[in-house]
Design a protein around this motif. Structure first.
Motif, mmCIF file in Angstrom:
data_model
loop_
_atom_site.group_PDB
_atom_site.id
_atom_site.type_symbol
_atom_site.label_atom_id
_atom_site.label_comp_id
_atom_site.label_asym_id
_atom_site.label_seq_id
_atom_site.Cartn_x
_atom_site.Cartn_y
_atom_site.Cartn_z
ATOM 1 N N TYR A 1 -49.069 3.522 2.163
ATOM 2 C CA TYR A 1 -49.489 2.720 3.549
ATOM 3 C C TYR A 1 -50.995 2.548 3.617
ATOM 4 O O TYR A 1 -51.370 1.181 4.216
ATOM 5 C CB TYR A 1 -48.978 3.455 4.704
ATOM 6 C CG TYR A 1 -47.536 4.024 4.877
ATOM 7 C CD1 TYR A 1 -46.536 2.906 5.220
ATOM 8 C CD2 TYR A 1 -46.870 5.155 4.325
ATOM 9 C CE1 TYR A 1 -45.156 3.110 5.128
ATOM 10 C CE2 TYR A 1 -45.493 5.491 4.390
ATOM 11 C CZ TYR A 1 -44.853 4.446 4.688
ATOM 12 O OH TYR A 1 -43.348 4.541 4.800
ATOM 13 N N CYS B 1 -53.415 -5.752 2.930
ATOM 14 C CA CYS B 1 -53.090 -6.922 4.154
ATOM 15 C C CYS B 1 -54.302 -7.043 5.005
ATOM 16 O O CYS B 1 -54.417 -8.545 5.115
ATOM 17 C CB CYS B 1 -52.192 -6.204 5.345
ATOM 18 S SG CYS B 1 -50.419 -6.114 4.577
ATOM 19 N N VAL C 1 -48.848 -12.605 6.475
ATOM 20 C CA VAL C 1 -48.995 -11.089 6.189
ATOM 21 C C VAL C 1 -47.378 -10.518 5.767
ATOM 22 O O VAL C 1 -47.345 -9.891 4.816
ATOM 23 C CB VAL C 1 -49.356 -10.506 7.388
ATOM 24 C CG1 VAL C 1 -49.181 -8.810 7.361
ATOM 25 C CG2 VAL C 1 -50.683 -10.905 7.919
ATOM 26 N N PRO C 2 -46.426 -10.996 6.327
ATOM 27 C CA PRO C 2 -45.020 -10.421 5.853
ATOM 28 C C PRO C 2 -44.672 -10.907 4.411
ATOM 29 O O PRO C 2 -44.188 -10.356 3.470
ATOM 30 C CB PRO C 2 -44.105 -10.669 6.858
ATOM 31 C CG PRO C 2 -44.694 -11.696 7.734
ATOM 32 C CD PRO C 2 -46.186 -11.698 7.681
ATOM 33 N N LEU C 3 -45.064 -12.345 4.398
ATOM 34 C CA LEU C 3 -44.753 -13.177 2.970
ATOM 35 C C LEU C 3 -45.501 -12.361 2.065
ATOM 36 O O LEU C 3 -44.790 -12.055 0.812
ATOM 37 C CB LEU C 3 -44.918 -14.452 3.271
ATOM 38 C CG LEU C 3 -44.624 -15.414 2.123
ATOM 39 C CD1 LEU C 3 -43.348 -15.407 1.863
ATOM 40 C CD2 LEU C 3 -45.509 -16.711 2.155
ATOM 41 N N GLU C 4 -46.631 -12.264 2.154
ATOM 42 C CA GLU C 4 -47.579 -11.473 0.832
ATOM 43 C C GLU C 4 -47.048 -10.146 0.870
ATOM 44 O O GLU C 4 -47.050 -9.685 -0.345
ATOM 45 C CB GLU C 4 -48.968 -11.661 1.287
ATOM 46 C CG GLU C 4 -49.648 -12.852 1.064
ATOM 47 C CD GLU C 4 -50.960 -13.110 1.121
ATOM 48 O OE1 GLU C 4 -51.513 -14.089 0.449
ATOM 49 O OE2 GLU C 4 -51.543 -12.105 1.738
ATOM 50 N N THR C 5 -46.807 -9.556 1.807
ATOM 51 C CA THR C 5 -46.163 -7.951 1.737
ATOM 52 C C THR C 5 -44.902 -7.990 0.929
ATOM 53 O O THR C 5 -45.007 -7.296 -0.042
ATOM 54 C CB THR C 5 -45.960 -7.342 3.053
ATOM 55 O OG1 THR C 5 -47.300 -7.533 3.712
ATOM 56 C CG2 THR C 5 -45.354 -6.006 2.972
ATOM 57 N N VAL C 6 -44.106 -9.005 1.064
ATOM 58 C CA VAL C 6 -42.675 -8.918 0.358
ATOM 59 C C VAL C 6 -43.086 -9.074 -1.193
ATOM 60 O O VAL C 6 -42.593 -8.646 -1.968
ATOM 61 C CB VAL C 6 -41.774 -9.941 1.004
ATOM 62 C CG1 VAL C 6 -40.630 -10.067 0.162
ATOM 63 C CG2 VAL C 6 -41.417 -9.369 2.319
ATOM 64 N N SER D 1 -47.121 -15.535 -3.953
ATOM 65 C CA SER D 1 -47.086 -15.591 -2.561
ATOM 66 C C SER D 1 -47.828 -16.882 -2.063
ATOM 67 O O SER D 1 -47.497 -17.646 -1.067
ATOM 68 C CB SER D 1 -48.023 -14.382 -1.858
ATOM 69 O OG SER D 1 -49.049 -14.333 -2.646
#
Length: 634
Positions: A11, A18, A53-58, A88
């Motif tokens: 985390y 992030c 943020v969620p796109l790059e995290t995935v 990404s």
């Protein structure tokens, strides 16, 4: 994935990425519009950020960016970062194109964002790696300014500025438990001189080692060369001896391949290193074809050769190993090694003699072996000269018993270990092994393919001169050498056993394979080398005594006779001899019947413990045998 989400550091790593991604996206707008971002672009930035943020995290998770530990960041980890950033960025561009038809968006923002994201994410990982490396080696250069031994650090020179040397330098730098201060490298490659490896200089060639050891106050030397000739190791050892510097070496290629040691293991220089034998190049596919899932009988399985063959066989996934040995302790040791150290359980341990026909027949009947590797033999020349009936019983009768059982059980391959002493033999042991080679032709036409592998002395094997010399040196001498000019062929145990298995893949039946033994070595030179390796000087600290050739010995050994023709094989270290012993007789002559009669006569003489009759019968069977009429023990 479950293992990742259970880690607290995951985390922290994800949160850091992030934040850095958001910062990169912000700076992309900031740099694109020369530090003055229009209102329209601010709105586009704030609308796109929640998707980014969620796109790059995935994408980062899918590309495996969090499987590695940042403190051990490598090029592979940076490759994962590059994949994550590229994927990404492409997906973000596609989303913006569909959502906004790129209206108002500056295309260069995506390029700048991708570059900055790659720089930030790769940079933070490299900074963490540098921090841990520096923490482990923070005092490395600091110690260079202090005398030898200060702060408990040993001043070290590494011989070999190649991959091995670089790896051990990194291990020393990163491992706080290794109390070494690497002063420099020596290497004979002229292109490396004057260069540095991780800031450590290549000081010069090995020929300068004597001066360097004194100038740099060196306390220890490490030999880190993946493939080096024995004479080079010998030179390095002599320099160290003259300077009073201790020395160690990295494990050999064979030890690394076998998994017995790791590349981080340092050990004292052994005599095997001075031999400088090149690593064996095996045709693993061919060996696997005839050993995988097969039941294999190994006679003499607890001996130095037999036990190493067992270790080598495990690599090829045999179906079952049947271990046969007459020595209880040896058999127990290899059994426990297979069970507890290797974890191999598909074995059967048979305690008994190979000349016990009833036992061998029952073993073959129960286990139905596919391959037999016959390593059981008496091989101590002086011992068999005084007890020749045991050479007949164990070597000849034992081999015949196994051969007959192999034919009855329709074994596919029978590989017998022979010796260079079978060539123009001057002793009972060599003559008995020559008879065993002749017996290969008794079963021509049978489905079993018989072959022999002939080689010389094996360093460290039972009866080898090297363990004897070590014991004599440990007692303070003298070291006993039979004659100043006596020579022998030598190879290492792993090399010999690997080539035995390779020869088994090449054999079609009736061959005698000859291993490349290199050049013969003087036993006197071996004695001197071992004395120096022990930290002493020949004649000064340890005396060398010449005791004369023992009964049955000769000054030098041969690998072939004049009438034997050598044919090369597909393996550069294995040659084959096609010797048809029946060729000396008329075509109508019953060679098999003749050999069986000779063996029966030998057995009768052995049962009567008649040494003279045994030698006479061996001479009739092997005409080139020059018998020594020495006394027997009884």
């Amino acid at each position: 994935m479950l293992s990742l989400i259970r880690r607290r550091n995951f985390y922290i790593m994800l949160g850091m990425d992030c934040l850095l991604s958001c910062a990169a996206f912000f700076l992309a707008f900031f740099f694109r519009f020369e530090f003055s971002v229009p209102d329209l672009q601010w709105r586009l930035f704030t609308q796109t950020l929640p998707v980014l943020v969620p796109l790059e995290t995935v994408c980062f998770l899918a590309c495996g960016m969090y499987r590695g530990m940042w403190r051990y960041t490598s090029l592979r980890d940076l490759y994962h970062v590059l994949n994550g950033v590229v994927v990404s960025s492409l997906l973000l561009t596609v989303w913006v194109a569909f959502s906004y038809q790129m209206g108002g968006y500056a295309r260069s923002v995506f390029i700048i964002d991708g570059l900055l994201t790659l720089l930030f994410l790769g940079g933070i990982r490299l900074l963490v790696r540098v921090y841990f490396v520096k923490r482990g080696s923070i005092g490395s250069r600091f110690f260079d300014h202090f005398p030898a031994g200060a702060f408990g650090k040993k001043r070290l020179i590494i011989a070999g500025a190649g991959n091995f040397g670089e790896k051990v330098l990194r291990e020393i730098r990163e491992n706080p438990r290794m109390f070494y201060q690497v002063v420099g490298f020596v290497d004979d490659d002229p292109y490396k001189r004057g260069l540095t490896i991780h800031g450590v200089p290549v000081l010069g060639p090995i020929s300068d080692l004597g001066n360097l050891l004194a100038e740099k106050n060196i306390e220890e030397l490490l030999i880190a060369m993946s493939s080096v000739k024995g004479e080079v190791v010998r030179r390095i050892v002599e320099f160290c001896k003259d300077s009073g510097v201790s020395y160690k070496t990295l494990p050999s290629i064979g030890e690394l391949i076998d998994g017995r040691v790791s590349i981080k293991t340092l050990r004292d220089v052994r005599y095997e290193d001075l031999l400088g034998r090149e690593p064996v190049d095996l045709d693993l596919g061919a060996i696997l074809d005839y050993l995988k899932d097969q039941t294999i009988v190994i006679s003499g399985a607890g001996g130095s050769i037999g036990s190493e063959i067992c270790r080598q066989l495990i690599r090829f996934n045999p179906g079952r190993l049947v271990l046969v040995d007459a020595a209880e302790s040896n058999l127990y040791n290899i059994q426990m090694e297979l069970k507890h150290q290797v974890g191999y359980l598909d074995y059967a341990a048979i305690l008994g003699n190979v000349q016990d026909r009833l036992l061998i027949d029952r073993v073959f009947e129960r286990y139905r072996p596919d391959v037999v590797i016959h390593a059981a033999a008496y091989k101590h020349v002086p011992m068999l000269e005084r007890n020749p009936w045991e050479a007949v019983s164990n070597n000849i009768v034992g081999s015949k018993t196994l051969m007959d059982a192999a034919v009855a059980a329709r074994v596919k391959k029978f590989i017998m270990i022979s010796t260079d002493k079978a060539v123009r033999p001057t002793n009972v042991m060599g003559a008995s092994k020559r008879v065993c080679e002749m017996m290969l032709h008794l079963h021509r036409g049978s489905p079993t393919r018989f072959m022999a592998v002939r080689f010389g002395n094996v360093v460290g094997s039972s009866g080898s001169v090297v363990p004897l010399f070590r014991e004599q040196i440990a007692r303070g001498g003298p070291v006993t050498v039979t004659h100043p000019e006596v020579t022998r062929f030598f190879m290492t145990i792993p090399e010999a056993c690997q080539l035995v298995l390779q020869a088994g893949a090449l054999g079609h039946g009736g061959e005698i394979f000859l291993l490349d033994m290199g050049v013969p070595l003087r036993i006197l030179d071996i004695a001197r080398d071992l004395i120096r390796l022990s930290g002493k000087e020949p004649e000064k600290d340890i005396r060398i005594s010449f005791i004369g050739l023992r009964q049955g010995e000769k000054l030098y050994e041969e690998l072939i006779t004049q009438e034997e023709g050598i044919v090369k094989t597909t393996h550069d270290k294995i040659m084959v001899l096609y010797s048809d012993y029946s060729a000396r007789f008329d075509e109508t002559f019953d060679f098999a019947g003749y050999m069986r009669m000779q063996i029966e006569n030998l057995v009768r003489a052995a049962e009567a413990k008649d040494g003279r009759a045994i030698r006479t019968q061996l001479k009739e069977c092997v005409p080139e045998y020059t018998a020594d009429d020495g006394e027997c023990v009884i």
